[in-house]
Design a protein around this motif. Sequence first.
Motif, PDB file in Angstrom:
ATOM      1  N   HIS A   9      22.668  29.241  36.137  1.00 31.24           N
ATOM      2  CA  HIS A   9      23.476  28.885  36.980  1.00 31.24           C
ATOM      3  C   HIS A   9      23.216  26.967  36.529  1.00 31.24           C
ATOM      4  N   ARG A  10      24.172  25.881  36.429  1.00 27.00           N
ATOM      5  CA  ARG A  10      24.021  24.736  36.133  1.00 27.00           C
ATOM      6  C   ARG A  10      22.752  23.965  36.963  1.00 27.00           C
ATOM      7  N   GLU A  11      22.946  24.235  38.438  1.00 27.27           N
ATOM      8  CA  GLU A  11      22.070  23.547  39.175  1.00 27.27           C
ATOM      9  C   GLU A  11      20.503  24.100  38.825  1.00 27.27           C
ATOM     10  N   ASP A  12      20.339  25.507  38.717  1.00 27.64           N
ATOM     11  CA  ASP A  12      18.913  26.025  38.525  1.00 27.64           C
ATOM     12  C   ASP A  12      18.569  25.592  36.984  1.00 27.64           C
ATOM     13  N   TYR A  13      19.455  25.437  36.068  1.00 30.46           N
ATOM     14  CA  TYR A  13      18.700  24.839  35.003  1.00 30.46           C
ATOM     15  C   TYR A  13      18.570  23.489  34.839  1.00 30.46           C
ATOM     16  N   GLU A  14      19.188  22.833  35.658  1.00 31.97           N
ATOM     17  CA  GLU A  14      18.856  21.325  35.518  1.00 31.97           C
ATOM     18  C   GLU A  14      17.314  21.147  36.236  1.00 31.97           C
ATOM     19  N   LYS A  15      17.109  22.237  37.312  1.00 27.17           N
ATOM     20  CA  LYS A  15      15.833  22.126  37.927  1.00 27.17           C
ATOM     21  C   LYS A  15      14.432  22.761  36.868  1.00 27.17           C
ATOM     22  N   ASN A  16      15.104  23.503  36.051  1.00 24.76           N
ATOM     23  CA  ASN A  16      14.018  24.582  35.208  1.00 24.76           C
ATOM     24  C   ASN A  16      14.205  24.142  33.666  1.00 24.76           C
ATOM     25  N   GLN A  17      14.740  23.081  33.387  1.00 17.24           N
ATOM     26  CA  GLN A  17      15.126  22.828  31.660  1.00 17.24           C
ATOM     27  C   GLN A  17      13.768  23.032  30.912  1.00 17.24           C
ATOM     28  N   TRP A  18      12.474  22.576  31.382  1.00 15.60           N
ATOM     29  CA  TRP A  18      11.547  22.924  30.609  1.00 15.60           C
ATOM     30  C   TRP A  18      11.266  24.286  30.349  1.00 15.60           C
ATOM     31  N   PHE A  19      11.190  25.347  31.130  1.00 13.38           N
ATOM     32  CA  PHE A  19      11.010  26.708  30.958  1.00 13.38           C
ATOM     33  C   PHE A  19      12.174  27.239  30.138  1.00 13.38           C
ATOM     34  N   ALA A  20      13.359  26.745  30.144  1.00 16.19           N
ATOM     35  CA  ALA A  20      14.676  27.251  29.507  1.00 16.19           C
ATOM     36  C   ALA A  20      14.233  26.981  28.101  1.00 16.19           C
ATOM     37  N   HIS A  21      13.991  25.613  27.893  1.00 19.98           N
ATOM     38  CA  HIS A  21      13.699  25.131  26.459  1.00 19.98           C
ATOM     39  C   HIS A  21      12.571  25.845  25.767  1.00 19.98           C
ATOM     40  N   GLU A  22      11.595  26.150  26.625  1.00 19.85           N
ATOM     41  CA  GLU A  22      10.428  26.768  26.051  1.00 19.85           C
ATOM     42  C   GLU A  22      10.718  28.273  25.743  1.00 19.85           C
ATOM     43  N   ILE A  23      11.560  28.963  26.572  1.00 19.81           N
ATOM     44  CA  ILE A  23      11.978  30.150  26.013  1.00 19.81           C
ATOM     45  C   ILE A  23      12.668  30.226  24.743  1.00 19.81           C
ATOM     46  N   MET A  24      13.647  29.358  24.461  1.00 19.12           N
ATOM     47  CA  MET A  24      14.315  29.462  23.377  1.00 19.12           C
ATOM     48  C   MET A  24      13.484  28.719  22.213  1.00 19.12           C
ATOM     49  N   ASP A  25      12.749  27.995  22.473  1.00 16.14           N
ATOM     50  CA  ASP A  25      11.729  27.529  21.340  1.00 16.14           C
ATOM     51  C   ASP A  25      10.790  28.726  20.937  1.00 16.14           C
ATOM     52  N   CYS A  26      10.262  29.326  22.064  1.00 15.02           N
ATOM     53  CA  CYS A  26       9.367  30.314  21.490  1.00 15.02           C
ATOM     54  C   CYS A  26       9.993  31.510  21.095  1.00 15.02           C
ATOM     55  N   GLY A  27      11.371  31.707  21.261  1.00 14.57           N
ATOM     56  CA  GLY A  27      12.162  32.732  20.779  1.00 14.57           C
ATOM     57  C   GLY A  27      12.311  32.651  19.211  1.00 14.57           C
TER      58      GLY A  27
END
Length: 284
Positions: A9-27
């Motif tokens: 959800h957009r609101e959750d992403y905005e609070k957890n951008q670091w984790f989300a981008h780490e997931i994509m980078d590590c992928g």
Amino acid sequence: MINGLLVYHREDYEKNQWFAHEIMDCGRDHHLHIELVLTDELVLGMDEELFVTVKNKRMKRPSFVINRSRDSLIATHFERMGSRVFNSSFVTEICNHKGRTHQFVNANGIKSVKTWFVNRNYTPLEQLNHAFPLVLKAVNGHGGNEVFLLQNRDALTEKIENFPSDEYILQEVCGNPGTDIRVFVLGNQILAAVKRYSETSFKSNFSLGGQVEPYSLTEDEKQLVGKIIRFTRFDFVGIDFLLDKDGHFLFNEIEDVVGTRTLYQCYEMDVVHNFVSYIKSCLK
């Protein structure tokens, strides 16, 4: 590269951008192409077959989906299309309704504080055999939100009259309010545990200002966690326990979209790497 989605959800992403981008980078390091998709960009449907569109563009079936939306309909849709979903729709459905979580876990012999499953439309509150204080929780709350300590009948009546949901649970207060243990589980294996506590509130959530420290599980506690994780397949969750007056575990809830801040604060481990490595291992 194996293609997958990371759904927020957009609101959750905005609070957890670091984790989300780490997931994509590590992928990328694991030869996984992980595309971020926000739920307000996502349309699920069917014509001759189930389909998904993102920003009005019909997309091919992803090999996997990391579902951080807490939405079991999304998880089920991708599973029916043949994608591997982390966590499964069953885990998302059960763990994002506190009443169903307790029914599922307690029915398998795991102790918790006494709990009532209440629906405002038909549950006769006057027939509940309880004393005060009580804890009232929204069935779909997370992060300590919509959790209230009620000292008397008037407080309960006032709170439920203005409560935003017809469903909620009531619980007795445990013997050690303000303290709980979160056990992180990855691939049905115990990853680590932390103790969360507050000196000013009965809620120990780190996001609400609680303190946190590493916690070493005893053998009995490991066996209890092991019993829970044998019930179904958990990809990455947090299992929370309250403590009775003697310090023994009482099951509390399971976080489907579990946060990792406390793990990074308490341990020198690369949580994202461990999670993505696990995902890759499931796709072989």
